[in-house]
Motif scaffolding. Structure first.
Motif, mmCIF file in Angstrom:
data_model
loop_
_atom_site.group_PDB
_atom_site.id
_atom_site.type_symbol
_atom_site.label_atom_id
_atom_site.label_comp_id
_atom_site.label_asym_id
_atom_site.label_seq_id
_atom_site.Cartn_x
_atom_site.Cartn_y
_atom_site.Cartn_z
ATOM 1 N N VAL A 83 0.826 -1.205 0.000
ATOM 2 C CA VAL A 83 0.000 0.000 0.000
ATOM 3 C C VAL A 83 0.862 1.257 0.000
ATOM 4 O O VAL A 83 0.619 2.200 -0.763
ATOM 5 N N ARG A 87 0.589 4.275 -2.765
ATOM 6 C CA ARG A 87 -0.467 5.153 -2.255
ATOM 7 C C ARG A 87 -0.453 6.498 -2.990
ATOM 8 O O ARG A 87 0.594 7.115 -3.165
ATOM 9 N N VAL A 146 -7.666 2.193 -0.320
ATOM 10 C CA VAL A 146 -6.724 2.865 -1.214
ATOM 11 C C VAL A 146 -7.280 2.929 -2.628
ATOM 12 O O VAL A 146 -7.223 3.965 -3.302
#
Length: 234
Positions: A83, A87, A146
């Motif tokens: 992530v 991101r 996300v």
């Protein structure tokens, strides 16, 4: 200690106690995380044991509890690696006044960032594939937000650029299509390397891919803008 021939033997060292902080603690944690990412990617969460991870990382199994609390904690840390690498900075992406090409370039650069991580990216991709096949609650908590945030940010940018309502299905459809362009090389890295080696093998190759994505996305946005223009005028 000396052997009979006079050569010195190295004193055996006791394994480090994982319950106590030590100088190599950071290295141990990183090694555990890399091995976990690899094994979780190969076998999935359910089929990967903490014992297998500890053995592959050559550490005491208690190290997992010390650094990550549990198998679930280790898996969440592995997901965090994925992530954090991709991101999107939503606040920067939605800043007003930026050209659409610049925004798209930032978007694709962010989403393709894991591919610049070498072998770690391959492990992360396999982990994503396992999550697509057998989603875990940890994935829903970490990755789904996300993806949602990136999608909503892109829809907002598209609506602002095109002048459409943010509830318009075509804007959401267009956003998913654009995001899909970036997800394909990430999720199909092994397939792409097998069919056409070199397309993703260097930073320069990735920069070229990103540039083509920006061009293609800009063309799709222009086409959508033309298509919606008659209805907007009515």
């Amino acid at each position: 200690m000396e052997r009979l021939d006079g050569a010195r033997l190295r004193q055996p060292t006791a394994p480090a106690d994982p319950r106590k902080p030590h100088a190599t603690g950071s290295h141990t944690r990183k090694r555990l995380l890399l091995v976990a990412l690899k094994l979780f990617g190969e076998r999935g969460y359910a089929n990967t044991s903490t014992r297998a991870i500890a053995q592959a990382a050559r550490v005491n199994i208690a190290s997992i509890s010390y650094y990550f609390d549990s198998k679930e904690g280790l898996y969440c840390a592995a997901l965090d690696q994925l992530v954090s690498a991709s991101r999107l900075d939503v606040s920067a992406f939605t800043a007003p006044g930026q050209p659409i090409g610049t925004l798209l370039h930032d978007l694709f650069s962010s989403l393709l960032a894991p591919l610049r991580k070498g072998r770690t990216a391959g492990f992360a991709v396999r982990l994503c594939l396992h999550e697509l096949i057998a989603p875990t609650p940890m994935c829903r908590d970490k990755i789904a937000p996300v993806i949602r945030d990136s999608h909503q940010a892109l829809v907002g940018v598209l609506c602002s650029h095109i002048g459409a309502d943010d509830a318009h299905q075509d804007m959401s459809r267009l956003a998913f299509t654009i995001l899909g362009m970036a997800l394909q090389p990430v999720m199909m890295r092994d397939v792409i390397d097998g069919i056409h080696p070199g397309l993703l093998q260097s930073d320069a190759a990735l920069d070229t891919w990103i540039a083509r994505m920006v061009e293609g996305s800009t063309a799709m946005i222009a086409a959508e803008q033309r298509r919606l223009a008659p209805s907007a005028a009515r």
